[in-house]
Structures are given as structure tokens and as C-alpha cells.
Design a protein around this motif. Sequence first.
Motif, PDB file in Angstrom:
ATOM      1  N   ILE A  11       0.846  -1.191   0.000  1.00 42.37           N
ATOM      2  CA  ILE A  11       0.000   0.000   0.000  1.00 42.37           C
ATOM      3  C   ILE A  11       0.881   1.241   0.000  1.00 42.37           C
ATOM      4  N   VAL A  12       0.479   2.234  -0.783  1.00 42.69           N
ATOM      5  CA  VAL A  12       1.114   3.545  -0.740  1.00 42.69           C
ATOM      6  C   VAL A  12       0.042   4.544  -0.329  1.00 42.69           C
ATOM      7  N   ILE A  13       0.285   5.216   0.781  1.00 40.08           N
ATOM      8  CA  ILE A  13      -0.616   6.271   1.246  1.00 40.08           C
ATOM      9  C   ILE A  13       0.028   7.579   0.801  1.00 40.08           C
ATOM     10  N   ASP A  14      -0.603   8.241  -0.147  1.00 42.01           N
ATOM     11  CA  ASP A  14      -0.009   9.404  -0.806  1.00 42.01           C
ATOM     12  C   ASP A  14      -0.850  10.658  -0.565  1.00 42.01           C
ATOM     13  N   HIS A  15      -0.275  11.786  -0.890  1.00 42.35           N
ATOM     14  CA  HIS A  15      -0.909  13.100  -0.773  1.00 42.35           C
ATOM     15  C   HIS A  15      -1.332  13.421   0.669  1.00 42.35           C
ATOM     16  N   ILE A  16      -0.519  12.968   1.615  1.00 40.53           N
ATOM     17  CA  ILE A  16      -0.766  13.278   3.024  1.00 40.53           C
ATOM     18  C   ILE A  16      -0.296  14.703   3.272  1.00 40.53           C
ATOM     19  N   LYS A  17      -1.104  15.475   3.933  1.00 44.95           N
ATOM     20  CA  LYS A  17      -0.726  16.844   4.286  1.00 44.95           C
ATOM     21  C   LYS A  17       0.608  16.812   5.035  1.00 44.95           C
ATOM     22  N   ALA A  18       1.542  17.659   4.630  1.00 42.76           N
ATOM     23  CA  ALA A  18       2.874  17.688   5.249  1.00 42.76           C
ATOM     24  C   ALA A  18       2.749  17.796   6.766  1.00 42.76           C
ATOM     25  N   GLY A  19       3.443  16.915   7.475  1.00 39.02           N
ATOM     26  CA  GLY A  19       3.408  16.895   8.929  1.00 39.02           C
ATOM     27  C   GLY A  19       2.433  15.889   9.506  1.00 39.02           C
ATOM     28  N   LYS A  46       3.661  19.006  -6.683  1.00 39.67           N
ATOM     29  CA  LYS A  46       3.113  20.070  -7.531  1.00 39.67           C
ATOM     30  C   LYS A  46       1.728  20.478  -7.042  1.00 39.67           C
ATOM     31  N   LYS A  47       0.977  19.511  -6.557  1.00 40.05           N
ATOM     32  CA  LYS A  47      -0.402  19.746  -6.121  1.00 40.05           C
ATOM     33  C   LYS A  47      -0.477  20.417  -4.749  1.00 40.05           C
ATOM     34  N   LEU A  48       0.360  19.964  -3.796  1.00 37.78           N
ATOM     35  CA  LEU A  48       0.263  20.436  -2.414  1.00 37.78           C
ATOM     36  C   LEU A  48       1.416  21.330  -1.968  1.00 37.78           C
ATOM     37  N   GLY A  49       2.446  21.439  -2.770  1.00 44.55           N
ATOM     38  CA  GLY A  49       3.641  22.152  -2.340  1.00 44.55           C
ATOM     39  C   GLY A  49       4.576  21.188  -1.616  1.00 44.55           C
ATOM     40  N   ARG A  50       4.141  20.707  -0.467  1.00 42.95           N
ATOM     41  CA  ARG A  50       4.848  19.686   0.309  1.00 42.95           C
ATOM     42  C   ARG A  50       3.840  18.633   0.736  1.00 42.95           C
ATOM     43  N   LYS A  51       4.316  17.383   0.830  1.00 40.71           N
ATOM     44  CA  LYS A  51       3.421  16.302   1.243  1.00 40.71           C
ATOM     45  C   LYS A  51       4.232  15.222   1.938  1.00 40.71           C
ATOM     46  N   ASP A  52       3.535  14.337   2.654  1.00 44.25           N
ATOM     47  CA  ASP A  52       4.134  13.145   3.241  1.00 44.25           C
ATOM     48  C   ASP A  52       3.606  11.934   2.479  1.00 44.25           C
ATOM     49  N   ILE A  53       4.385  10.859   2.476  1.00 44.71           N
ATOM     50  CA  ILE A  53       4.018   9.611   1.797  1.00 44.71           C
ATOM     51  C   ILE A  53       4.411   8.455   2.711  1.00 44.71           C
ATOM     52  N   ILE A  54       3.572   7.438   2.769  1.00 44.79           N
ATOM     53  CA  ILE A  54       3.918   6.216   3.499  1.00 44.79           C
ATOM     54  C   ILE A  54       3.805   5.047   2.531  1.00 44.79           C
TER      55      ILE A  54
END
Length: 144
Positions: A11-19, A46-54
Motif C-alpha cells: 500500500i502507498v498512502i499518498d498526498h498526506i498533508k505535510a506533517g 506540484k499539487k500540495l507544495g509539500r506532502k508526506d508519503i507512506i
Amino acid sequence: MLEINSIRNGIVIDHIKAGYGMKIFNYLKLNNVDYSVALIMNAQSKKLGRKDIIKIENKLEIDFKVLGFIDPNITINIIKDEVIENKVNLKSPEKIENIIKCKNPRCITSIERNIKQSFYLADKGIGEYRCIYCDEPYNESQIV
């Protein structure tokens, strides 16, 4: 350059709000697992500026309601043989139970045992949840 290989199955959890990646990492108790997990924080987006990914190299039962509550903009990719088999776009759930706890000391959930901590989505625009018993608003520090 940071390099994290693709996962074969998982599983890839993407586009998580940074932090918020660490919050999800801790909620899923990924620090106690015996398979590969990558937490990428503050990645450029590109979409969020910064993001977290798991990235999780394993099949895992995940409560999408909880993740949608933490961050409704998350995308979950189910990976099989290094290919995205299914993509799930989350949203804010209308009702959540036993995810957060009411902080109102006069609420029935503070007095009586075995009553579910239930909240409803009061304002989707700002992601505000309120207790169904006393209408106390949710505070972000209250995740159970």
C-alpha cells in the motif's frame, strides 16, 4: 538524492498533508511491524507544495474512515506486482466512532462507561466534527 524503491505488493498512502505522516504512521502502529515501511516527509508536490508519503510493503487492513478523518485529501494506492491495482480517494466521513474523545467533562461519554465516542461532520469546509451527545467541537489533539 533520496531513493526509495517501488514496492512489489502493498500500500502507498499518498498526498498526506505535510506533517501528518507521522500521525498516521503512529496510528497504524507501523513502528512495531516486521516488514518494510517508508515514511517520506516534506516531499515536493506540484499539487500540495509539500506532502508526506507512506509506503508499506505488505497487505494491511486500514480503516479508511480514520484516514479520511485525519486528512480527507489522502490517496491510497493498492499495489500488486509493482502496479497500481486499485486507487482510493478519501473524503471526510460523515460520522466517526471511537477515533476521538469528547473533552467536555459534563458529556455523557465522560460520566458513563461503554458509550461510544461518536462525532458527526458539522462543517465539511473546515473539517469540523462535533460530539453527537453534547455538540462539543473536536480539537485536533484529541485522537484516541
